[in-house]
Design an enzyme around this catalytic site. Structure first.
Site, short mmCIF file in Angstrom:
data_model
loop_
_atom_site.label_atom_id
_atom_site.label_comp_id
_atom_site.label_asym_id
_atom_site.label_seq_id
_atom_site.Cartn_x
_atom_site.Cartn_y
_atom_site.Cartn_z
CB SER A 28 -0.68 0.27 1.17
OG SER A 28 0.07 -0.07 2.66
CG ASN A 81 -4.02 -5.10 12.18
OD1 ASN A 81 -3.30 -4.91 11.89
ND2 ASN A 81 -4.05 -6.60 13.21
CB THR A 117 -41.85 25.14 -8.85
OG1 THR A 117 -43.31 25.28 -9.31
CG2 THR A 117 -41.72 25.60 -7.54
CG HIS A 118 -42.83 21.29 -11.96
ND1 HIS A 118 -43.30 20.46 -11.65
CD2 HIS A 118 -43.21 21.90 -10.44
CE1 HIS A 118 -43.86 19.74 -10.54
NE2 HIS A 118 -43.94 21.49 -10.19
CB SER A 136 -15.10 25.08 -29.05
OG SER A 136 -14.57 24.62 -29.87
CE LYS A 151 -20.12 25.68 -26.90
NZ LYS A 151 -20.03 24.64 -27.06
CG ASN A 176 -17.27 25.12 -24.36
OD1 ASN A 176 -18.63 25.76 -24.40
ND2 ASN A 176 -16.17 24.77 -24.24
CD GLU A 235 -19.74 22.06 -18.78
OE1 GLU A 235 -20.43 21.37 -20.04
OE2 GLU A 235 -18.53 22.98 -19.31
CE1 TYR A 250 -6.06 -3.83 8.57
CE2 TYR A 250 -5.42 -5.72 8.38
CZ TYR A 250 -5.36 -4.35 7.91
OH TYR A 250 -4.75 -4.19 6.23
CD GLN A 279 -3.55 -2.54 2.01
OE1 GLN A 279 -2.02 -2.96 2.79
NE2 GLN A 279 -2.83 -2.45 1.07
CE LYS A 318 -4.07 3.10 4.99
NZ LYS A 318 -4.78 1.60 5.35
N1 ARG Z 1 -0.93 -1.55 5.01
C1 ARG Z 1 -2.36 -1.63 6.21
C2 ARG Z 1 -3.42 -1.27 5.50
O1 ARG Z 1 -3.37 -0.49 5.18
C3 ARG Z 1 -1.79 -1.95 7.75
C4 ARG Z 1 -2.63 -3.00 8.33
C5 ARG Z 1 -1.64 -4.30 7.97
N2 ARG Z 1 -1.62 -5.25 9.65
C6 ARG Z 1 -1.71 -6.75 8.64
N3 ARG Z 1 -1.60 -7.27 9.50
N4 ARG Z 1 -0.64 -6.91 7.47
O2 ARG Z 1 -5.11 -1.79 6.24
#
Ligand code: ARG
Length: 470
Positions: free
Chosen positions: A27, A114, A159-160, A281, A287, A289, A294, A321, A326, A329
């Site tokens: 990660s 964790n 409205t509408h 454009s 144009k 835009n 948008e 966990y 993971q 993120k």
């Molecule tokens: N990179 C992991 C995450 O974002 C960190 C935790 C990893 N824990 C594990 N037991 N492998 O969740």
């Protein structure tokens, strides 16, 4: 096993990780963004470990010094991240141990990745939430300034998407102010739920070491600590809540975007966007835009997508966990970037927007959005609303047939529809009168809108005092 593939957790393994799996499960590509939080958390953890005599003061000093140097290196873009070290936690820990030796290996005492990743995410969401709130206030300020600068401009309310009743343009802008106030409050709720410290949960069950979680929480400025270790490492409610608040915010921005796009079309011509905020454009020379609204409208879909992804990831996930987590993120980070950028750009857009008051006025005058006022006129002279509605409807019908508007009829012509019409009827259906008379609390009258502007300014002050200056 080659040295390169030797993992921090490699003790029980005979084979090294498959190359492709190595890359798949890493990660670091995205969680390096958490380096500040990771290091801040580790400094607090080491401080607490030393205070509890779990590590020596000397080790603590080495750890903290080493971590600060690593942070400076990352800040300057000099740090080399390694995919083999999986994530930000192990990249930092390995760099620390390489630098300070044995003491670095003591940092992870009484901690698991964790609870460490949970801590980083709490710190990150907490910090980012405040930044988002600050940008919300920035856009709110642009809206109030715009409302107050054009406080007398009258436009048709819809409205509408059909012209309904005359309103103040400022009233319309302030409706978005109110939506954003709720967004601000929602993010404040996110902040509260992120402001809980998970560290000390260990992998899932707590730790055998005599740690002081209150102390760590205090060092990191957390208001509360999780009181169940399983919940601490598996809770991602605050991420779902952030994405949910972000989605609702983006829905609000998408509605305003849509209106701005309509308003700057030739068909409406209610506003003109600043040249600096539009593009041309490559083919059609005429144009101009409205790319910004948008794009914001388009990006709202993306943020909602991240919310759906997160909800689905956590759905049915057993405690505690699981590596699925993971996946919390990338969507979150992208949503943070998207909403921050959108809010900042939107504030500029509103600031630079030119209001075509004369076109808004024409849209009011060359239509029948004052028909309710005509009906209300007779109600005030004792006729039941249902009857006056029918009379006004008939007048509108006849005007349409003659290709004229309510203001074009003479008082004598009005009297043919009802003897109760008097000389003041033409005054009563002027746009200014229609607007000014809607003086019920929260209505569109000038007085009510002035009150709204005043209270909007004090809401902004309250919001700013909630988030502090940081
Ligand atoms: N990179 C992991 C995450 O974002 C960190 C935790 C990893 N824990 C594990 N037991 N492998 O969740």
């Amino acid at each position: 096993m080659t040295d390169k593939n030797k993992k921090l957790w490699g003790g029980r393994f005979e084979k090294s990780t498959d190359e492709m799996i190595n890359e798949f499960q890493a990660s670091i590509g995205f969680d390096k963004r958490l380096y500040r939080e990771d290091i801040e958390g580790s400094i607090a953890h080491a401080t607490m470990l030393a205070a509890q005599k779990i590590i020596s003061d000397d080790d603590r000093d080495k750890i903290i010094d080493g971590l600060k140097k690593i942070r400076a290196e990352i800040d300057e873009g000099k740090f080399k991240f390694s995919v083999d070290l999986e994530d930000i936690h192990m990249n930092v820990e390995k760099a620390l141990t390489d630098r300070i030796g044995e003491a670095g290996g003591r940092l992870h005492t009484a901690r698991s990745r964790n609870d460490q990743v949970a801590l980083d995410m709490h710190l990150h969401v907490r910090r980012q939430t405040r930044e988002v709130q600050r940008l919300i206030v920035g856009l709110q300020r642009a809206l109030v300034d715009c409302a107050s600068k054009h406080r007398d401009v009258i436009m048709p309310g819809y409205t509408h998407l059909q012209r309904a009743q005359p309103i103040l343009f400022a009233h319309h802008m302030l409706a978005y102010f109110s939506m954003l106030s709720r967004d601000f409050e929602r993010f404040d709720g996110v902040y509260q739920r992120a402001d809980i410290m998970p560290l000390g949960a260990g992998a899932l069950a707590g730790t055998t070491f005599p740690i002081d979680r209150q102390m760590t929480a205090q060092l990191l400025g957390f208001n509360r600590i999780y009181n169940n270790s399983l919940d601490a490492v598996s809770d991602r409610d605050y991420v779902m809540e952030f994405l949910s608040a972000a989605s609702i915010l983006m829905i609000h921005l998408s509605r305003l975007s849509e209106e701005i796009i309509l308003w700057c079309s030739r068909e409406f011509s209610f506003i003109e966007l600043d040249d600096a905020h539009c593009t041309g454009s490559s083919m059609m020379p005429q144009k101009k835009n409205p790319d910004v609204p948008e794009l914001v409208r388009g990006k709202s879909g993306r943020v909602i997508g991240h919310l759906m992804a997160m909800l689905t990831t956590v759905k049915s996930l057993p405690l505690a966990y699981n590596k699925d987590l993971q996946e919390d993120k990338e969507g979150l980070f992208d949503a943070i970037d998207t909403i921050k950028f959108s809010l900042a750009v939107f504030a500029q857009l509103i600031d630079g927007m030119k209001i075509r008051a004369e076109n808004m006025r024409r849209a009011v005058e060359e239509d029948f959005s004052n028909a309710t006022d005509l009906a209300d006129y007779l109600v005030k002279r004792g006729v039941p609303f249902r009857e006056t509605h029918a009379i006004a409807g008939r007048i509108v019908h006849d005007c349409i047939a003659r290709g004229i508007y309510l203001k074009d009829l003479t008082v004598d012509e009005y009297k043919k529809y009802s003897p109760l019409f008097d000389d003041d009827v033409l005054e009563a259906i002027k746009p200014e009168t229609c607007v000014g008379n809607r003086n019920s609390l929260g209505g569109t009258s000038n007085r009510q809108v002035e009150n709204q502007i005043d209270s909007a300014r004090s809401i902004i002050d309250d919001e700013l005092s909630t988030i502090g200056d940081e």
